[in-house]
Design a protein around this motif. Structure first.
Motif, PDB file in Angstrom:
ATOM      1  N   UNK A 199     -20.479   3.762   2.936  1.00  0.00           N
ATOM      2  CA  UNK A 199     -20.491   2.603   2.039  1.00  0.00           C
ATOM      3  C   UNK A 199     -21.621   1.629   2.354  1.00  0.00           C
ATOM      4  N   UNK A 211     -13.637  11.884   7.343  1.00  0.00           N
ATOM      5  CA  UNK A 211     -14.019  11.102   6.157  1.00  0.00           C
ATOM      6  C   UNK A 211     -13.611   9.640   6.311  1.00  0.00           C
ATOM      7  N   UNK A 237     -11.605  -3.840  11.680  1.00  0.00           N
ATOM      8  CA  UNK A 237     -10.203  -4.261  11.828  1.00  0.00           C
ATOM      9  C   UNK A 237      -9.297  -3.054  12.002  1.00  0.00           C
ATOM     10  N   UNK A 239      -5.583  -2.075  11.613  1.00  0.00           N
ATOM     11  CA  UNK A 239      -4.349  -2.564  10.985  1.00  0.00           C
ATOM     12  C   UNK A 239      -3.122  -2.080  11.758  1.00  0.00           C
ATOM     13  N   UNK A 265     -12.692   4.060  13.296  1.00  0.00           N
ATOM     14  CA  UNK A 265     -13.223   3.608  12.001  1.00  0.00           C
ATOM     15  C   UNK A 265     -13.662   2.146  12.085  1.00  0.00           C
ATOM     16  N   UNK A 315     -16.250   6.608   6.332  1.00  0.00           N
ATOM     17  CA  UNK A 315     -16.209   5.782   5.111  1.00  0.00           C
ATOM     18  C   UNK A 315     -17.102   4.541   5.175  1.00  0.00           C
ATOM     19  N   UNK A 316     -16.948   3.685   6.206  1.00  0.00           N
ATOM     20  CA  UNK A 316     -17.812   2.491   6.235  1.00  0.00           C
ATOM     21  C   UNK A 316     -19.295   2.845   6.370  1.00  0.00           C
ATOM     22  N   UNK A 364      -4.357  -5.920  14.613  1.00  0.00           N
ATOM     23  CA  UNK A 364      -3.058  -6.437  14.165  1.00  0.00           C
ATOM     24  C   UNK A 364      -1.953  -5.611  14.823  1.00  0.00           C
ATOM     25  N   UNK A 375      -3.683   2.017   8.624  1.00  0.00           N
ATOM     26  CA  UNK A 375      -4.201   1.968   7.231  1.00  0.00           C
ATOM     27  C   UNK A 375      -5.289   3.011   6.979  1.00  0.00           C
ATOM     28  N   UNK A 376      -5.080   4.210   7.521  1.00  0.00           N
ATOM     29  CA  UNK A 376      -6.037   5.295   7.224  1.00  0.00           C
ATOM     30  C   UNK A 376      -5.825   5.741   5.781  1.00  0.00           C
ATOM     31  N   UNK A 377      -6.905   6.178   5.131  1.00  0.00           N
ATOM     32  CA  UNK A 377      -6.776   6.648   3.743  1.00  0.00           C
ATOM     33  C   UNK A 377      -6.140   8.033   3.758  1.00  0.00           C
ATOM     34  N   UNK A 378      -4.942   8.109   3.153  1.00  0.00           N
ATOM     35  CA  UNK A 378      -4.156   9.362   3.191  1.00  0.00           C
ATOM     36  C   UNK A 378      -4.888  10.543   2.577  1.00  0.00           C
ATOM     37  N   UNK A 379      -5.697  10.238   1.562  1.00  0.00           N
ATOM     38  CA  UNK A 379      -6.321  11.325   0.804  1.00  0.00           C
ATOM     39  C   UNK A 379      -7.589  11.853   1.475  1.00  0.00           C
TER      40      UNK A 379
END
Lengths: 248, 259
Positions: A105, A97, A82, A84, A150, A101-102, A162, A88-92
Motif C-alpha cells: 500500500x 499477504x 498497531x 490489535x 505486520x 499489505x502495508x 492493545x 485483526x489479521x485479514x481473514x481472506x
C-alpha cells in the motif's frame, strides 16, 4: 513525541475521557493501565486518529492530528504500527499477504523485495516459513506475533499495542513481552502498550500511566508506581475489591 | 391526549431514524463514487468480487429463471387457452422475464446470496477491528472493500439477468412446445413480434440499478455493524430486508418511468 492535551470524549451521557493529559516519551515503552472498560482502548484510538475527541488536542511530533484532513492524517499514520487485541489479521489473506499489505500500500517496492522484508519481519517475531498459512490456521499467540510483524513491516517510529497478552497462557505471555522488549530495543521504537496484566507492565514498561475516571491519575517509572501511595493505584496493583475502585 | 402524543412521538422518531439512515447511505454512496474516480482501482479485488457475485450465483439464478419461465408458461397456457391464444404464452413470458421477473428475481437471489455475505463479511471485519487495521495502515476501507463489491455487483447482476432471461424463455419453450404442444413456429414468431430490444435494455438498466442497491445497502450495513456476533447477524438480516424492499419498490417507479 506524543501529547494528549485536555482530551474529552463522551458516548451519550458516559464520559470516557474527561480532560485527559499525557505526554509519551520518544524511544521508550509507556504502559497505560486501568480498569476494564475504563477507556484505555479509546485513548489508544485517539492517538492514531481512529476516534476524534469531543475537545482537546492530540499532538504527534507537534502536529495536532485532531485538525488534520484524512489525507494528512494518513501521512501521520505512516509513522505508526498497531497490534490489535485480537491481532485483526485479514481473514481472506495469507500470513505473507497480511505482512506485505502495508508494504504494497505504502511503497513501490518490487515483489522480490517485499517477500524479503516479509520473511525478515516474520523471522524477527520467531515465525519463519508461515507465509502461506491462513490466519485461521494459527494459534492466538502466533496471530499476535504475525500482527506484530505486520505492525513493524514499514519500520514505524511508534507502535501501539492493545492488550497484547490478554487471553494468552503464562509462557506465551512472557514470549510476547520479550518480543515487545526486543522489538522496541532493536528498532528503537516508541511503544504505547495497553495492559492490565500487572506482571507484564512492570516487565516491559519504562513508564507507566494509570487511567482512572477519564484522567491519568498517576504517571512514573515502575519503581515510582510501585511506591505510589495513591489509594486507587494501590488497590489496582493489589487486585483488592475493597477501595475507591468500585466493582460494577 | 397522552397516548396520542406518545404515538406521534414514536412515529416522528421512526421517520427521523429512516431519514437519517437514508442520509448516511447516500453519504456512503457519494464516498464510493469519489473513491471510484481515484486510481488505482484494485483490479484483483474487483475480479475476485465479480467471481463471488457473478460466477458463484449462476446456479441459483439458472434454477430461479428456469422454473419461473416454466411455471409462467404452465399458468399462462390455461388462461390463454380460454380464448384460443395459447401461442401468445411464449411472448408473454419473454416480456415478463426481460422487463420484470428477470432483473427482479435475479437481484433478489443475488441479495440473498451475495448481499447478505457482504454485510456479514464487512460486519465481521468491523467487530474484529480489521477495518480499523486498514485505517491504521493508511488504506481507505471504502476503496479497498466497498468499491470492488459495488463495481462487481453493478456489472454482474445485469449479466446474470441475461442468463435468467435466456433460461426462463428456454424453460417456457420446453413446457410450451414440448409438453403443451403449442406450435413451435407460432411460439417463436410471437416472441420475435412482441419482444423489442428496448425491453431487454430497460431490464438490464434495472438490473444494474438493483446491483447498486444491494451492494451499497449490504456494504453500508456491514460497515456500520456494532455489537459483536449479534450485531453481525442483525446487520445481515437488515441488509437483506432493506435491499429486497428497495428493489421491489424501486422496480415499480423504474417501470413507471421506463414504459
Amino acid at each position: 513525541m506524543i501529547k494528549l492535551v485536555d482530551v474529552h470524549k463522551s458516548y451519550g451521557k458516559q464520559k470516557v475521557l474527561d480532560g485527559l493529559n499525557l505526554a509519551i516519551e520518544a524511544g521508550k515503552t509507556t504502559v497505560i493501565i486501568g480498569r476494564s472498560g475504563g477507556g484505555k482502548s479509546v485513548l489508544l484510538k485517539h492517538i492514531i486518529g481512529l476516534i476524534k475527541p469531543d475537545s482537546g488536542h492530540v499532538l504527534i511530533e507537534e502536529s495536532d492530528i485532531t485538525r488534520l484532513s484524512e489525507k494528512d492524517l494518513n501521512e501521520v499514520r505512516k509513522k505508526f504500527g498497531m497490534l490489535f487485541q485480537e491481532a485483526a489479521l485479514f481473514d481472506s489473506m495469507t500470513v505473507g499477504e497480511n505482512v506485505a499489505f502495508p508494504l504494497r500500500e505504502q511503497t513501490k517496492l518490487k515483489d522480490q523485495e517485499i517477500r524479503q522484508i516479509v520473511a525478515d519481519r516474520l523471522r524477527a517475531v520467531g515465525l519463519s516459513g508461515v507465509e502461506e498459512k491462513m490466519p485461521s490456521e494459527l494459534s492466538g499467540g502466533m496471530r499476535k506475533r504475525v500482527g506484530l510483524a505486520r505492525a513493524i513491516a514499514l519500520h514505524p517510529r511508534i507502535v501501539l499495542f492493545d492488550e497484547p497478552t490478554t487471553g494468552l497462557d503464562p509462557v506465551m505471555t512472557e514470549a510476547i513481552n520479550q518480543l515487545i522488549m526486543d522489538t522496541q530495543k532493536n528498532f528503537n521504537l516508541t511503544c504505547v502498550v495497553i495492559s492490565h496484566d500487572i506482571q507484564s507492565i512492570f516487565r516491559i514498561g519504562h513508564k507507566i500511566a494509570m487511567l482512572y475516571e477519564g484522567r491519568i491519575i498517576e504517571y512514573g517509572t515502575p519503581e515510582e508506581i510501585r511506591a505510589s501511595d495513591n489509594p486507587v493505584m494501590r488497590q489496582f496493583l493489589s487486585g483488592s475489591v475493597d477501595g475507591p475502585i468500585k466493582v460494577t | 391526549m397522552k397516548p396520542f402524543s406518545a404515538s406521534l412521538d414514536y412515529v416522528g422518531r421512526t421517520v427521523m431514524h429512516y431519514v437519517e439512515e437514508m442520509g448516511r447511505i447516500m453519504t456512503l454512496f457519494f464516498s464510493i463514487l469519489f473513491w471510484m474516480m481515484r486510481p488505482p482501482l484494485k483490479a484483483r479485488n474487483i475480479f475476485k468480487q465479480m467471481e463471488f457475485v457473478g460466477v458463484k450465483s449462476i446456479f441459483v439464478v439458472v434454477l430461479t429463471g428456469l422454473f419461473t419461465g416454466m411455471v409462467m408458461t404452465l399458468q399462462g397456457y390455461h388462461g390463454f387457452r380460454l380464448f384460443g391464444a395459447e401461442t401468445m404464452v411464449g411472448s408473454t413470458v419473454a416480456l415478463g422475464m426481460t422487463r420484470e421477473l428477470g432483473p427482479v428475481l435475479t437481484s433478489l437471489m443475488v441479495t440473498a446470496r451475495a448481499g447478505s455475505a457482504m454485510a456479514a463479511e464487512l460486519g465481521t471485519m468491523r467487530v474484529t477491528e480489521q477495518i480499523d487495521a486498514l485505517y491504521v495502515m493508511a488504506a481507505n476501507p471504502i476503496k479497498h472493500l466497498i468499491v470492488p463489491r459495488v463495481i462487481a455487483s453493478v456489472l454482474m447482476v445485469p449479466l446474470l439477468t441475461v442468463v435468467a432471461n435466456f433460461v426462463g424463455i428456454a424453460g417456457s419453450y420446453f413446457v410450451g412446445v414440448n409438453l403443451l404442444n403449442i406450435n413451435e413456429g407460432d411460439f417463436i414468431n410471437n416472441i420475435y413480434k412482441m419482444l423489442e430490444l428496448n425491453d431487454i435494455y430497460s431490464g438490464l438498466v434495472k438490473a444494474a440499478f438493483f446491483g447498486l442497491v444491494l451492494s451499497v445497502v449490504g456494504c453500508y450495513k456491514g460497515f456500520n455493524t456494532t455489537g459483536g456476533a449479534e450485531g453481525v447477524g442483525r446487520a445481515t438480516t437488515q441488509a437483506v430486508v432493506i435491499s429486497s424492499i428497495t428493489i421491489l419498490v424501486s422496480d415499480y417507479f423504474l417501470t413507471a418511468i421506463m414504459f
